[in-house]
Design a protein around this motif. Structure first.
Motif, PDB file in Angstrom:
ATOM      1  N   THR A   1      51.441  33.605  36.639  1.00 50.64           N
ATOM      2  CA  THR A   1      52.742  32.930  36.737  1.00 50.64           C
ATOM      3  C   THR A   1      52.984  31.988  35.568  1.00 50.64           C
TER       4      THR A   1
ATOM      5  N   PHE B   1      44.368  23.220  33.875  1.00 53.51           N
ATOM      6  CA  PHE B   1      44.584  24.572  33.348  1.00 53.51           C
ATOM      7  C   PHE B   1      43.247  25.300  33.167  1.00 53.51           C
TER       8      PHE B   1
ATOM      9  N   THR C   1      48.098  32.429  39.795  1.00 55.39           N
ATOM     10  CA  THR C   1      48.636  31.258  39.108  1.00 55.39           C
ATOM     11  C   THR C   1      48.631  31.473  37.593  1.00 55.39           C
TER      12      THR C   1
ATOM     13  N   TRP D   1      40.234  31.302  46.621  1.00 51.38           N
ATOM     14  CA  TRP D   1      40.745  30.537  45.483  1.00 51.38           C
ATOM     15  C   TRP D   1      40.766  31.320  44.182  1.00 51.38           C
TER      16      TRP D   1
ATOM     17  N   ILE E   1      43.981  33.342  44.222  1.00 49.58           N
ATOM     18  CA  ILE E   1      45.158  32.485  44.064  1.00 49.58           C
ATOM     19  C   ILE E   1      45.262  31.970  42.629  1.00 49.58           C
ATOM     20  N   MET E   2      44.121  31.621  42.050  1.00 52.32           N
ATOM     21  CA  MET E   2      44.156  31.135  40.664  1.00 52.32           C
ATOM     22  C   MET E   2      44.505  32.270  39.693  1.00 52.32           C
TER      23      MET E   2
ATOM     24  N   GLN F   1      49.133  32.524  49.310  1.00 56.88           N
ATOM     25  CA  GLN F   1      48.309  31.547  50.013  1.00 56.88           C
ATOM     26  C   GLN F   1      47.968  31.990  51.422  1.00 56.88           C
TER      27      GLN F   1
ATOM     28  N   TRP G   1      40.411  24.680  34.741  1.00 50.70           N
ATOM     29  CA  TRP G   1      39.829  24.919  36.066  1.00 50.70           C
ATOM     30  C   TRP G   1      40.486  26.131  36.722  1.00 50.70           C
ATOM     31  N   MET G   2      41.788  26.278  36.515  1.00 47.03           N
ATOM     32  CA  MET G   2      42.540  27.420  37.030  1.00 47.03           C
ATOM     33  C   MET G   2      42.021  28.715  36.395  1.00 47.03           C
TER      34      MET G   2
ATOM     35  N   LEU H   1      53.599  33.896  44.725  1.00 48.31           N
ATOM     36  CA  LEU H   1      52.401  33.061  44.651  1.00 48.31           C
ATOM     37  C   LEU H   1      52.272  32.183  45.899  1.00 48.31           C
TER      38      LEU H   1
END
Lengths: 292, 290
Positions: free
Chosen positions: A266, A42, A263, A256, A259-260, A247, A44-45, A243
């Protein structure tokens, strides 16, 4: 009492000070290490989502961004109707949940309290459907929804998900646990079956309704396969689907940080729901075990 | 229930009608249709025709089906035992009196409420061979990390690892709920009789926890037969088909190749496997309790 036990009692009687709880300390430390493992993905995201594109691919990886920025969120919003998608997820999850509550509580009440021909057989059929994997119904369900013209529509996302055998089962078990005398008293006072259900039974069903509501919301919010099958327009995508397509949106190197950022958008609402309604989430998981 | 005649049936229809119609159209109808489709051929364009056991014969000679079955079973073998053992250990640890118990429980449970698409992507990034956190941590230990999702030898293992992280809290929660139903007095009484901590676990905790263990085991097995979301997001079935699982094979047959009958037949084989597993587990449970 065995001699071993007698020694134990004598020993505990003699020790005045409790010994240092080595076992419990080790357990606690092991749990902390485990908790760190649970949290790092979490963090790192979140960390990646706050980095500018130039900082994402650096070695060694930095957990704390050098210059935190919300740029990635802005870019996601610019390249994707992210607010529309967020709204879709909310609308679909809320309406699915409301529908499930109405259908399940009424059917659950009928199975718990009405006496009619074939009741138990019918209930068994409902229960048996719980064992059938979604993969079995998937293809015909898709054809039905397509025939109704419900692909790429809220109806297709919501209506089929309103009928859950689990919801009916949960509500039936709950109504069975309430005393029949309550309804008898209401009937004597001249209340009709429906108003007894509506004014007496439902207000008492708070715990069961909360469990079913949170559980159904969670399943709808995280559902992926069904939206994947029936939605292709960007404007009707729910969060997980959007999501997944994110990609492939950016050509070349995977972005990234974008995308994160998607995330985080979401995952955060569901985490908030969980923190607010922890008890009911756990209740739903332990009674059903189904993940939606 | 105290009313008579037509009015009574009207009330019944009001309460049960929506569920019956909905279930007939969206649940039970599709199940029956799928059963019929399993014995038919249908490409959506030309009318469906009966085909007897042709779909099942096709399965026997379909290397992709066997590979998907093999990968699904490998997933189960690599996932179910560790998730049960780790879930048990964490549940027992979180059931003891330690500081921050409530918070720790929430932390372990957090991945369960998140969507597979989101955490699948996070793990894909964590497992990035060059810039990912995991291989960098490994290189500090002097271990060269593999290419994970890009290496057919490691891809399924990486998916299993991610699934363990996501579902640990799920098993832990079910077992914790089971632990909390065991009366504390049992432990006190046994301790007075001189039972060691290990004996307490073996003679009280384990037997009384068995219903919860079997419940968690059954659900984990049923769910892992249907593993899909994580694979779709993390590998798309690759590399070189190394992570293609049953559901993926079914989805592909139905929606990429329009082999509706073949997809339905495979889904019934999946159902058979799920059913047989639940049946075996319930038999095993009966023997344990007896």
């Amino acid at each position: 009492m065995t001699s071993q036990a007698r020694t134990m009692v004598r020993e505990t009687g003699r020790t005045r000070r409790k010994p240092f709880p080595w076992g419990r300390t080790l357990t606690f430390l092991a749990l902390l290490v485990g908790a760190a493992v649970m949290m790092v993905p979490f963090l790192w995201m979140l960390s990646t989502s706050l980095k500018p594109s130039t900082d994402v691919l650096t070695l060694p990886p930095r957990l704390i961004p050098r210059e935190p920025t919300l740029g990635a969120y802005g870019e996601v919003a610019a390249s994707f109707p992210i607010w529309r998608v967020l709204l879709n997820s909310v609308v679909v999850a809320v309406l699915t949940t409301l529908g499930q509550l109405v259908v399940s509580s009424m059917a659950g009440y009928a199975f718990a309290r009405f006496r009619f021909w074939g009741r138990d057989a019918l209930f068994t059929v409902f229960l048996a459907t719980l064992m059938v994997p979604f993969a079995v119904t998937m293809t015909p369900l898709f054809i039905i929804v397509k025939t109704l013209g419900w692909t790429n529509s809220y109806l297709g996302l919501i209506v089929p998900a309103m009928f859950s055998a689990f919801g009916i089962f949960l509500m039936r078990q709950f109504f069975l646990s309430l005393p029949v005398e309550l309804e008898e008293a209401a009937t004597l006072d001249g209340s009709s079956t429906f108003s007894t259900f509506w004014r007496v039974m439902l207000p008492l069903s708070g715990p069961a309704i909360a469990t079913l509501a949170v559980f159904s919301f969670m399943a709808s919010w995280n559902n992926f396969l069904w939206p994947l099958l029936i939605v292709s327009h960007q404007n009707l995508m729910t969060l997980p689907l959007a999501l997944a397509t994110l990609q492939g949106v950016y050509p070349g190197q995977t972005q990234w940080n974008l995308i994160m950022a998607g995330t985080v958008l979401t995952v955060t609402p569901m985490i908030l729901v969980f923190l607010l309604a922890q008890r009911w989430v756990v209740e739903g998981v332990t009674t059903s075990g189904l993940k939606g | 229930m105290y009313e008579r005649g037509l009015r009574r049936y009207g009330t019944l229809a009001l309460f049960l009608g929506p569920a019956l119609i909905g279930a007939a159209v969206f649940l039970i109808g599709p199940i029956l249709a799928s059963l019929a489709l399993a014995f038919a051929r249908w490409d959506l364009l030309t009318p469906a025709r009966l085909a007897g056991l042709a779909n099942f014969r096709q399965m026997l000679g379909d290397p992709e089906f066997w590979a998907a079955l093999r990968h699904t079973l490998t997933f189960i073998a690599g996932y179910v035992p560790p998730v049960m053992v780790l879930g048990f250990l964490v549940a027992v640890a979180l059931n003891s009196r330690i500081p921050g118990r409530g918070l720790l429980r929430a932390v372990y449970f957090l991945p369960v409420v998140t969507s597979w698409v989101a955490v699948g992507l996070v793990w894909k990034w964590l497992l990035n061979p060059q810039y990912g956190l995991i291989n960098n941590a490994l290189s500090h230990l002097g271990v060269p990390g593999p290419a994970w999702l890009f290496d057919p030898a490691y891809a399924l293992a990486a998916v299993i690892l991610t699934s363990l992280w996501k579902d640990l809290g799920f098993v832990m929660t079910i077992l914790l709920a089971g632990l909390q139903t065991i009366p504390q007095e049992y432990y006190e009484a046994a301790a007075i009789d001189g039972a060691s901590p290990a004996q307490l676990q073996r003679l009280i905790t384990l037997p009384l926890l068995m219903p919860a263990v079997f419940f968690a085991l059954t659900i984990s097995l049923i769910n892992s037969f249907q593993v899909f979301d994580q694979v779709y997001v993390m590998t798309g079935g690759g590399p070189a088909g190394a992570t293609t699982v049953l559901i993926e094979r079914i989805v592909k047959s139905a929606f990429s190749y329009s082999q509706m009958g073949y997809a339905a037949a495979m889904s019934w084989v999946l159902f058979g496997l799920v059913f047989a597993t639940s049946f075996l587990i319930s038999r095993l449970r009966g023997r344990w309790a007896a």
